[in-house]
Write an enzyme that holds these catalytic residues in place. Structure first.
Site, short mmCIF file in Angstrom:
data_model
loop_
_atom_site.label_atom_id
_atom_site.label_comp_id
_atom_site.label_asym_id
_atom_site.label_seq_id
_atom_site.Cartn_x
_atom_site.Cartn_y
_atom_site.Cartn_z
N GLN A 135 -23.67 44.54 -16.25
CA GLN A 135 -22.31 44.78 -16.75
C GLN A 135 -21.42 45.35 -15.64
O GLN A 135 -20.23 45.55 -15.86
CB GLN A 135 -22.36 45.75 -17.93
CG GLN A 135 -23.10 45.20 -19.14
CD GLN A 135 -23.26 46.23 -20.24
OE1 GLN A 135 -23.99 47.20 -20.10
NE2 GLN A 135 -22.55 46.04 -21.33
N HIS A 153 -19.56 40.77 -16.36
CA HIS A 153 -18.15 41.13 -16.44
C HIS A 153 -17.36 40.72 -15.19
O HIS A 153 -16.23 41.15 -15.02
CB HIS A 153 -18.01 42.63 -16.68
CG HIS A 153 -18.51 43.06 -18.03
ND1 HIS A 153 -18.75 44.37 -18.36
CD2 HIS A 153 -18.79 42.33 -19.14
CE1 HIS A 153 -19.18 44.43 -19.61
NE2 HIS A 153 -19.21 43.21 -20.10
N CYS A 161 -6.02 33.36 -9.28
CA CYS A 161 -4.66 33.07 -9.72
C CYS A 161 -4.72 32.54 -11.15
O CYS A 161 -5.44 31.57 -11.43
CB CYS A 161 -4.00 32.04 -8.81
SG CYS A 161 -2.35 31.52 -9.40
N CYS A 218 0.29 34.75 -5.78
CA CYS A 218 -0.60 33.73 -5.23
C CYS A 218 0.06 33.04 -4.04
O CYS A 218 1.19 32.54 -4.17
CB CYS A 218 -0.93 32.70 -6.30
SG CYS A 218 -1.92 31.29 -5.70
N CYS A 221 0.85 29.13 -5.07
CA CYS A 221 1.79 28.69 -6.10
C CYS A 221 2.73 29.80 -6.58
O CYS A 221 3.61 29.54 -7.40
CB CYS A 221 1.03 28.12 -7.30
SG CYS A 221 0.18 29.37 -8.30
N GLY A 258 -29.32 52.13 -17.67
CA GLY A 258 -28.02 52.68 -17.31
C GLY A 258 -26.85 52.13 -18.07
O GLY A 258 -25.72 52.14 -17.57
N ASN A 284 -31.61 55.51 -20.19
CA ASN A 284 -30.19 55.88 -20.06
C ASN A 284 -30.02 57.34 -20.43
O ASN A 284 -30.66 57.83 -21.37
CB ASN A 284 -29.33 55.02 -21.00
CG ASN A 284 -27.85 55.25 -20.79
OD1 ASN A 284 -27.31 54.89 -19.75
ND2 ASN A 284 -27.18 55.86 -21.75
N ARG A 285 -29.18 58.03 -19.69
CA ARG A 285 -28.87 59.41 -20.06
C ARG A 285 -27.80 59.39 -21.14
O ARG A 285 -26.71 58.91 -20.93
CB ARG A 285 -28.40 60.21 -18.84
CG ARG A 285 -29.50 60.47 -17.83
CD ARG A 285 -29.16 61.66 -16.94
NE ARG A 285 -30.18 61.89 -15.91
CZ ARG A 285 -31.31 62.55 -16.12
NH1 ARG A 285 -31.59 63.01 -17.33
NH2 ARG A 285 -32.18 62.73 -15.14
#
Length: 320
Positions: A135, A153, A161, A218, A221, A258, A284-285
């Site tokens: 992620q 992600h 663009c 961009c 364009c 995590g 994971n904490r």
């Protein structure tokens, strides 16, 4: 996104690195020792994983040891990230975003993989993993040498663009923004600097500096440029979801490292694995939304835990 532009003044030209990220390459952090109780749980997890193909899902908790803040970990300050709809439709807010991103990029581009990233790469190279679903947008898995990675992600080191779909390296955009905004970084530093925030953001609040910032268009364009990662309110591209499901389907165990699993983009893989009767292991904490589906839940340091797993599961692994 069928076109691409090479980086100009890019990350790979002035720092050692792998691929397009240009992150500095440092050895794994040594001296990561788990307390006895946590060590015993990790050792039992290793016994569960040995000889079984594993799909790995990672989140921001893996990269905090590399100096990259997360949104929801213990001690994290409250954040109000820009949504996709706001970014696309609100020009002043978009200017604020790019001003902060220009600063956050300068910090994030120097992040290096930590011991956890190197441990994951070692597990992959040993054939333990069916793939890595992350992620995170920091590309640190790739910088550590991992190959089969789905950047769920997106990636912070690339922009796109929204009009012509041309992609550019973020390092190229940094050069353009510096030319459009000479002295901006120095002015921020003179004003006291800023605090780094997740996803290449920074806590810049000076309206004077923000309003003076010029946003790049961009070069081909004149269209609107957007970081090539998924904003809140934006859907994960279908091909990434399908590749991730394939990794979970090919595995006998799902390991989460995590991630608080707050957003459905990651939680869906936990639900899928649990539905299929596959063990789900979460390191994971803090609480996660997947705790009810977890076969084993360990609240411990992610880097330390992954390093210990690599020590136990990879024959030639050495924690430097």
């Amino acid at each position: 996104m069928d076109k691409a532009r090479p980086s100009a003044g890019g990350a790979g030209t002035d720092r050692p690195g792998i691929g397009e990220t240009g992150f500095a390459q440092n050895p794994a952090v040594g001296g990561l020792v788990l307390p006895p109780k946590e060590m015993a749980v990790v050792d039992s997890i290793a016994a569960m994983l040995k000889g079984r193909p594993v799909a790995l899902l990672t989140g921001a908790g893996l990269s905090t040891d590399s100096g990259i803040p997360d949104y929801r970990g213990p001690g994290s300050a409250p954040r109000n990230p820009v949504t996709y709809q706001e970014f696309m439709n609100d020009a002043p807010l978009r200017r604020r975003y790019w001003a902060r991103n220009h600063l956050g990029w300068a910090h994030m581009r120097q992040a290096a993989p930590n011991a956890g990233h190197y441990a994951v790469a070692a597990l992959e190279q040993a054939g333990q993993l069916t793939g890595i679903i992350t992620q995170n947008v920091d590309r640190l898995h790739e910088s550590a040498g991992a190959r089969e990675v789905v950047d769920l992600h997106g990636r912070f080191d690339q922009i796109v663009c929204m009009n012509c779909s041309t992609t550019y390296s973020r390092a190229f955009l940094a050069v353009v923004l510096e030319e459009l905004n000479p002295g901006f970084l120095d002015a921020v530093e003179a004003a006291g600097g800023v605090e780094a925030a997740p996803d290449a953001d920074a806590a810049l609040e000076s309206e004077q500096l923000i309003n003076s910032f010029k946003v790049a268009k961009c070069p081909l364009c004149g269209g609107l440029l957007k970081p090539d990662f998924v904003f809140f309110g934006e859907n994960v591209p279908k091909d990434r979801v399908e590749r991730s499901y394939a990794m979970v389907d090919a595995a006998q165990v799902l390991l989460v490292a995590g991630s608080s699993l707050t957003v459905m983009s990651g939680l869906r893989f936990v639900k899928k694995a649990a539905k299929d009767g596959k063990p789900v292991i979460i390191i994971n904490r803090g609480k996660t939304r997947g705790d009810e589906q977890a076969t084993v839940k360990l609240e411990a340091g992610v880097g330390e835990s992954l390093s210990r797993l690599a020590q136990l599961l990879v024959d030639d692994w050495r924690d430097h």
